[in-house]
Motif scaffolding. Structure first.
Motif, mmCIF file in Angstrom:
data_model
loop_
_atom_site.group_PDB
_atom_site.id
_atom_site.type_symbol
_atom_site.label_atom_id
_atom_site.label_comp_id
_atom_site.label_asym_id
_atom_site.label_seq_id
_atom_site.Cartn_x
_atom_site.Cartn_y
_atom_site.Cartn_z
ATOM 1 N N PHE A 89 0.682 -1.213 -0.005
ATOM 2 C CA PHE A 89 -0.031 -0.077 0.124
ATOM 3 C C PHE A 89 0.857 1.400 -0.013
ATOM 4 C CE2 PHE A 89 0.792 -1.414 4.305
ATOM 5 C CZ PHE A 89 1.083 -0.211 4.872
ATOM 6 N N SER A 90 0.286 2.375 -0.204
ATOM 7 C CA SER A 90 0.982 3.995 -0.225
ATOM 8 C C SER A 90 0.061 4.516 0.845
ATOM 9 C CB SER A 90 0.814 4.282 -1.452
ATOM 10 O OG SER A 90 1.514 3.594 -2.441
ATOM 11 N N VAL A 91 0.887 5.486 1.337
ATOM 12 C CA VAL A 91 0.196 6.448 2.416
ATOM 13 C C VAL A 91 0.465 7.904 2.058
ATOM 14 C CG1 VAL A 91 0.418 7.122 4.767
ATOM 15 C CG2 VAL A 91 0.794 4.880 4.167
ATOM 16 N N GLU A 92 -0.802 8.619 2.020
ATOM 17 C CA GLU A 92 -0.368 9.949 1.580
ATOM 18 C C GLU A 92 -0.252 10.999 2.867
ATOM 19 O OE1 GLU A 92 -2.984 11.364 -2.236
ATOM 20 O OE2 GLU A 92 -4.227 10.781 -0.646
ATOM 21 N N ASN A 93 -0.608 10.477 3.811
ATOM 22 C CA ASN A 93 -0.655 11.507 5.113
ATOM 23 C C ASN A 93 0.633 10.976 6.045
ATOM 24 O OD1 ASN A 93 -1.095 12.489 7.922
ATOM 25 N ND2 ASN A 93 -3.227 12.544 7.523
ATOM 26 N N ASP A 94 1.354 12.262 6.285
ATOM 27 C CA ASP A 94 2.695 12.380 7.086
ATOM 28 C C ASP A 94 2.302 11.632 8.419
ATOM 29 O OD1 ASP A 94 3.769 13.341 4.850
ATOM 30 O OD2 ASP A 94 4.024 15.245 5.957
ATOM 31 N N SER A 95 1.300 12.131 9.137
ATOM 32 C CA SER A 95 1.241 11.580 10.274
ATOM 33 C C SER A 95 0.732 10.044 10.492
ATOM 34 C CB SER A 95 0.211 12.274 11.253
ATOM 35 O OG SER A 95 -1.187 12.116 10.491
ATOM 36 N N ILE A 96 0.297 9.408 9.476
ATOM 37 C CA ILE A 96 -0.056 8.114 9.340
ATOM 38 C C ILE A 96 1.116 7.276 9.114
ATOM 39 C CG2 ILE A 96 -1.371 6.091 8.239
ATOM 40 C CD1 ILE A 96 -3.535 8.237 7.838
#
Length: 136
Positions: A89-96
């Motif tokens: 998967f990919s993540v866009e949000n820095d905090s996540i």
């Protein structure tokens, strides 16, 4: 006024209208395709498993990528037996991403959105994690 000039102006006016309508229809069609391919959420769901890794990588666009190892029985590519399922998967949000990065190896329930296409600045996969539901 000469009537032959009038006829020529009317023909070029009609041709201009037809061409402008064709351009408008093409723009709407291309816009609809781009929206459907890259921005329309095809599916949503939750995947659970042990976080194998969370990394920031890329040549031009630095994106956040991760992999969950899901437990269970599966078809092994090397023959019969037990294998694990992997969810990249990919993540866009820095905090996540920071939460995932600091807790590698733990069990996660991740909410994701699935798109039809991949945008290079959004990540390397069609699956974008947008929420950590639970972590153990």
């Amino acid at each position: 006024m000469n009537t032959s000039e009038n006829v020529g102006t009317k023909k070029s006016g009609k041709l201009g209208k037809i061409l402008s309508w064709i351009v408008v229809i093409l723009l709407i069609g291309v816009s609809g395709y781009v929206y459907y391919k890259y921005y329309f959420v095809f599916g949503e769901g939750v995947k659970s498993g042990y976080l194998n890794y969370a990394v920031k990588k890329g040549n031009l666009f630095k994106t956040y990528e991760g992999k969950l190892i899901q437990e269970g029985f599966g078809n092994s590519k090397k023959g019969p037996g037990i294998s694990s399922n992997e969810f990249e998967f990919s993540v866009e949000n820095d905090s996540i991403f920071r939460l995932l990065e600091l807790n590698s190896g733990k069990y996660f329930d991740l909410h994701y959105k699935e798109y039809h296409g991949v945008l290079p600045w959004r990540g390397n996969t069609r699956y974008i994690v947008d929420q950590v539901i639970h972590m153990q």
